[in-house]
Scaffold this motif. Structure first.
Motif, PDB file in Angstrom:
ATOM      1  N   ARG A   1       0.913  -1.134   0.053  1.00  0.00           N
ATOM      2  CA  ARG A   1       0.006   0.042  -0.070  1.00  0.00           C
ATOM      3  C   ARG A   1       0.879   1.132  -0.063  1.00  0.00           C
ATOM      4  NH1 ARG A   1      -1.307   3.098   3.987  1.00  0.00           N
ATOM      5  NH2 ARG A   1      -0.892   1.580   5.431  1.00  0.00           N
ATOM      6  N   LEU A   2       1.916   1.445   0.938  1.00  0.00           N
ATOM      7  CA  LEU A   2       2.649   2.413   0.853  1.00  0.00           C
ATOM      8  C   LEU A   2       3.380   2.543  -0.244  1.00  0.00           C
ATOM      9  CD1 LEU A   2       4.043   2.172   4.375  1.00  0.00           C
ATOM     10  CD2 LEU A   2       2.814   3.926   3.646  1.00  0.00           C
ATOM     11  N   TYR A   3       3.908   1.441  -1.056  1.00  0.00           N
ATOM     12  CA  TYR A   3       4.791   1.638  -2.024  1.00  0.00           C
ATOM     13  C   TYR A   3       4.005   2.154  -3.274  1.00  0.00           C
ATOM     14  CZ  TYR A   3       8.199   0.024  -5.765  1.00  0.00           C
ATOM     15  OH  TYR A   3       8.944   0.072  -6.824  1.00  0.00           O
ATOM     16  N   ALA A   4       2.643   2.016  -3.377  1.00  0.00           N
ATOM     17  CA  ALA A   4       1.701   2.300  -4.325  1.00  0.00           C
ATOM     18  C   ALA A   4       1.305   3.808  -3.930  1.00  0.00           C
ATOM     19  CB  ALA A   4       0.393   1.607  -4.573  1.00  0.00           C
ATOM     20  N   ASN A   5       1.282   4.219  -2.980  1.00  0.00           N
ATOM     21  CA  ASN A   5       0.719   5.492  -2.633  1.00  0.00           C
ATOM     22  C   ASN A   5       1.705   6.463  -2.098  1.00  0.00           C
ATOM     23  OD1 ASN A   5      -2.079   4.808  -3.440  1.00  0.00           O
ATOM     24  ND2 ASN A   5      -1.785   3.389  -1.446  1.00  0.00           N
ATOM     25  N   ALA A   6       2.694   6.257  -1.741  1.00  0.00           N
ATOM     26  CA  ALA A   6       3.801   7.152  -0.821  1.00  0.00           C
ATOM     27  C   ALA A   6       4.735   7.124  -1.648  1.00  0.00           C
ATOM     28  CB  ALA A   6       4.081   6.642   0.435  1.00  0.00           C
ATOM     29  N   PRO A   7       5.179   8.211  -2.451  1.00  0.00           N
ATOM     30  CA  PRO A   7       6.559   8.247  -3.277  1.00  0.00           C
ATOM     31  C   PRO A   7       7.685   8.086  -2.201  1.00  0.00           C
ATOM     32  CG  PRO A   7       5.006  10.054  -4.010  1.00  0.00           C
ATOM     33  CD  PRO A   7       4.430   9.364  -2.781  1.00  0.00           C
ATOM     34  N   ASP A   8       7.791   8.674  -1.403  1.00  0.00           N
ATOM     35  CA  ASP A   8       9.080   8.766  -0.416  1.00  0.00           C
ATOM     36  C   ASP A   8       9.228   7.331   0.092  1.00  0.00           C
ATOM     37  OD1 ASP A   8       9.139  11.481  -0.483  1.00  0.00           O
ATOM     38  OD2 ASP A   8       8.267  12.026   1.415  1.00  0.00           O
ATOM     39  N   PHE A   9       8.122   6.651   0.212  1.00  0.00           N
ATOM     40  CA  PHE A   9       8.374   5.252   0.815  1.00  0.00           C
ATOM     41  C   PHE A   9       8.857   4.360  -0.573  1.00  0.00           C
ATOM     42  CE2 PHE A   9       7.378   0.864   1.464  1.00  0.00           C
ATOM     43  CZ  PHE A   9       7.765   0.672   2.707  1.00  0.00           C
ATOM     44  N   ARG A  10       8.448   4.855  -1.652  1.00  0.00           N
ATOM     45  CA  ARG A  10       8.866   4.170  -2.738  1.00  0.00           C
ATOM     46  C   ARG A  10      10.383   4.198  -3.192  1.00  0.00           C
ATOM     47  NH1 ARG A  10       6.021   6.356  -6.871  1.00  0.00           N
ATOM     48  NH2 ARG A  10       4.102   5.421  -5.563  1.00  0.00           N
ATOM     49  N   VAL A  11      10.785   5.403  -2.919  1.00  0.00           N
ATOM     50  CA  VAL A  11      12.168   5.797  -2.859  1.00  0.00           C
ATOM     51  C   VAL A  11      13.013   4.943  -1.871  1.00  0.00           C
ATOM     52  CG1 VAL A  11      14.074   7.581  -2.682  1.00  0.00           C
ATOM     53  CG2 VAL A  11      11.965   8.121  -3.840  1.00  0.00           C
ATOM     54  N   LEU A  12      12.469   4.825  -0.642  1.00  0.00           N
ATOM     55  CA  LEU A  12      13.384   4.067   0.499  1.00  0.00           C
ATOM     56  C   LEU A  12      13.542   2.673  -0.015  1.00  0.00           C
ATOM     57  CD1 LEU A  12      11.821   4.962   3.779  1.00  0.00           C
ATOM     58  CD2 LEU A  12      13.860   5.308   3.162  1.00  0.00           C
ATOM     59  N   CYS A  13      12.429   1.963  -0.767  1.00  0.00           N
ATOM     60  CA  CYS A  13      12.329   0.711  -1.331  1.00  0.00           C
ATOM     61  C   CYS A  13      13.335   0.598  -2.253  1.00  0.00           C
ATOM     62  CB  CYS A  13      10.921   0.181  -1.776  1.00  0.00           C
ATOM     63  SG  CYS A  13       9.686   0.121  -0.659  1.00  0.00           S
ATOM     64  N   GLU A  14      13.551   1.570  -3.170  1.00  0.00           N
ATOM     65  CA  GLU A  14      14.626   1.648  -4.239  1.00  0.00           C
ATOM     66  C   GLU A  14      15.791   1.810  -3.858  1.00  0.00           C
ATOM     67  OE1 GLU A  14      13.159   5.147  -6.543  1.00  0.00           O
ATOM     68  OE2 GLU A  14      11.398   3.880  -7.431  1.00  0.00           O
ATOM     69  N   ASP A  15      16.057   2.403  -2.777  1.00  0.00           N
ATOM     70  CA  ASP A  15      17.252   2.781  -2.064  1.00  0.00           C
ATOM     71  C   ASP A  15      17.757   1.440  -1.372  1.00  0.00           C
ATOM     72  OD1 ASP A  15      17.459   5.406  -2.852  1.00  0.00           O
ATOM     73  OD2 ASP A  15      16.968   6.232  -1.077  1.00  0.00           O
ATOM     74  N   TYR A  16      16.756   0.620  -0.714  1.00  0.00           N
ATOM     75  CA  TYR A  16      17.159  -0.489  -0.159  1.00  0.00           C
ATOM     76  C   TYR A  16      17.508  -1.533  -1.172  1.00  0.00           C
ATOM     77  CZ  TYR A  16      16.430  -4.702   3.001  1.00  0.00           C
ATOM     78  OH  TYR A  16      16.762  -5.481   3.582  1.00  0.00           O
ATOM     79  N   GLU A  17      16.999  -1.667  -2.080  1.00  0.00           N
ATOM     80  CA  GLU A  17      17.280  -2.687  -3.074  1.00  0.00           C
ATOM     81  C   GLU A  17      18.764  -2.073  -3.765  1.00  0.00           C
ATOM     82  OE1 GLU A  17      17.639  -5.725  -5.934  1.00  0.00           O
ATOM     83  OE2 GLU A  17      16.812  -5.474  -3.958  1.00  0.00           O
ATOM     84  N   ALA A  18      19.008  -1.105  -3.985  1.00  0.00           N
ATOM     85  CA  ALA A  18      20.369  -0.782  -4.543  1.00  0.00           C
ATOM     86  C   ALA A  18      21.541  -0.969  -3.329  1.00  0.00           C
ATOM     87  CB  ALA A  18      19.970   0.766  -4.716  1.00  0.00           C
ATOM     88  N   ALA A  19      21.178  -0.543  -2.304  1.00  0.00           N
ATOM     89  CA  ALA A  19      22.177  -0.830  -1.338  1.00  0.00           C
ATOM     90  C   ALA A  19      22.551  -2.532  -1.084  1.00  0.00           C
ATOM     91  CB  ALA A  19      21.811  -0.245  -0.026  1.00  0.00           C
ATOM     92  N   ARG A  20      21.246  -3.348  -1.209  1.00  0.00           N
ATOM     93  CA  ARG A  20      21.567  -4.557  -0.947  1.00  0.00           C
ATOM     94  C   ARG A  20      22.140  -5.362  -2.326  1.00  0.00           C
ATOM     95  NH1 ARG A  20      19.724  -9.261  -2.873  1.00  0.00           N
ATOM     96  NH2 ARG A  20      18.662  -8.051  -4.564  1.00  0.00           N
ATOM     97  N   ARG A  21      21.942  -4.664  -3.412  1.00  0.00           N
ATOM     98  CA  ARG A  21      22.700  -5.224  -4.681  1.00  0.00           C
ATOM     99  C   ARG A  21      24.335  -4.729  -4.487  1.00  0.00           C
ATOM    100  NH1 ARG A  21      20.252  -2.269  -8.843  1.00  0.00           N
ATOM    101  NH2 ARG A  21      18.650  -2.092  -7.665  1.00  0.00           N
ATOM    102  N   ALA A  22      24.442  -3.699  -3.872  1.00  0.00           N
ATOM    103  CA  ALA A  22      26.021  -3.196  -3.610  1.00  0.00           C
ATOM    104  C   ALA A  22      26.593  -4.075  -2.594  1.00  0.00           C
ATOM    105  CB  ALA A  22      25.945  -1.654  -3.433  1.00  0.00           C
TER     106      ALA A  22
END
Length: 83
Positions: free
Chosen positions: A20-41
């Protein structure tokens, strides 16, 4: 692994709220993108102790921010159950 999948894998009990947050909260979406980028790194630099530690610390910081966002969402729901 998608941005959303990585976060759900780490916080499986909160999947619906995460979606729900990913779909509706742009700031949360950015957190998820940052999390995945850091995980890959972290995966990429796992053989370099110093860089791996840096990315592990970054992941922990992002996890804290995600936890805070989830808690804030729960608190809003408790205050306004109709929303």
């Amino acid at each position: 692994m998608s941005d959303l999948t990585a976060v759900i894998d780490h916080f499986p009990a909160h999947e619906l709220t995460i979606r729900r947050l990913y779909a509706n909260a742009p700031d949360f979406r950015v957190l998820c993108e940052d999390y995945e980028a850091a995980r890959r790194a972290l995966e990429h630099w796992c053989s370099d102790g110093t860089k791996a530690e840096d990315f592990q610390r970054l992941l922990a910081e992002i996890e804290d921010e995600i936890s805070e966002a989830l808690q804030n969402s729960f608190n809003r729901i408790r205050r306004n159950p109709e929303t």
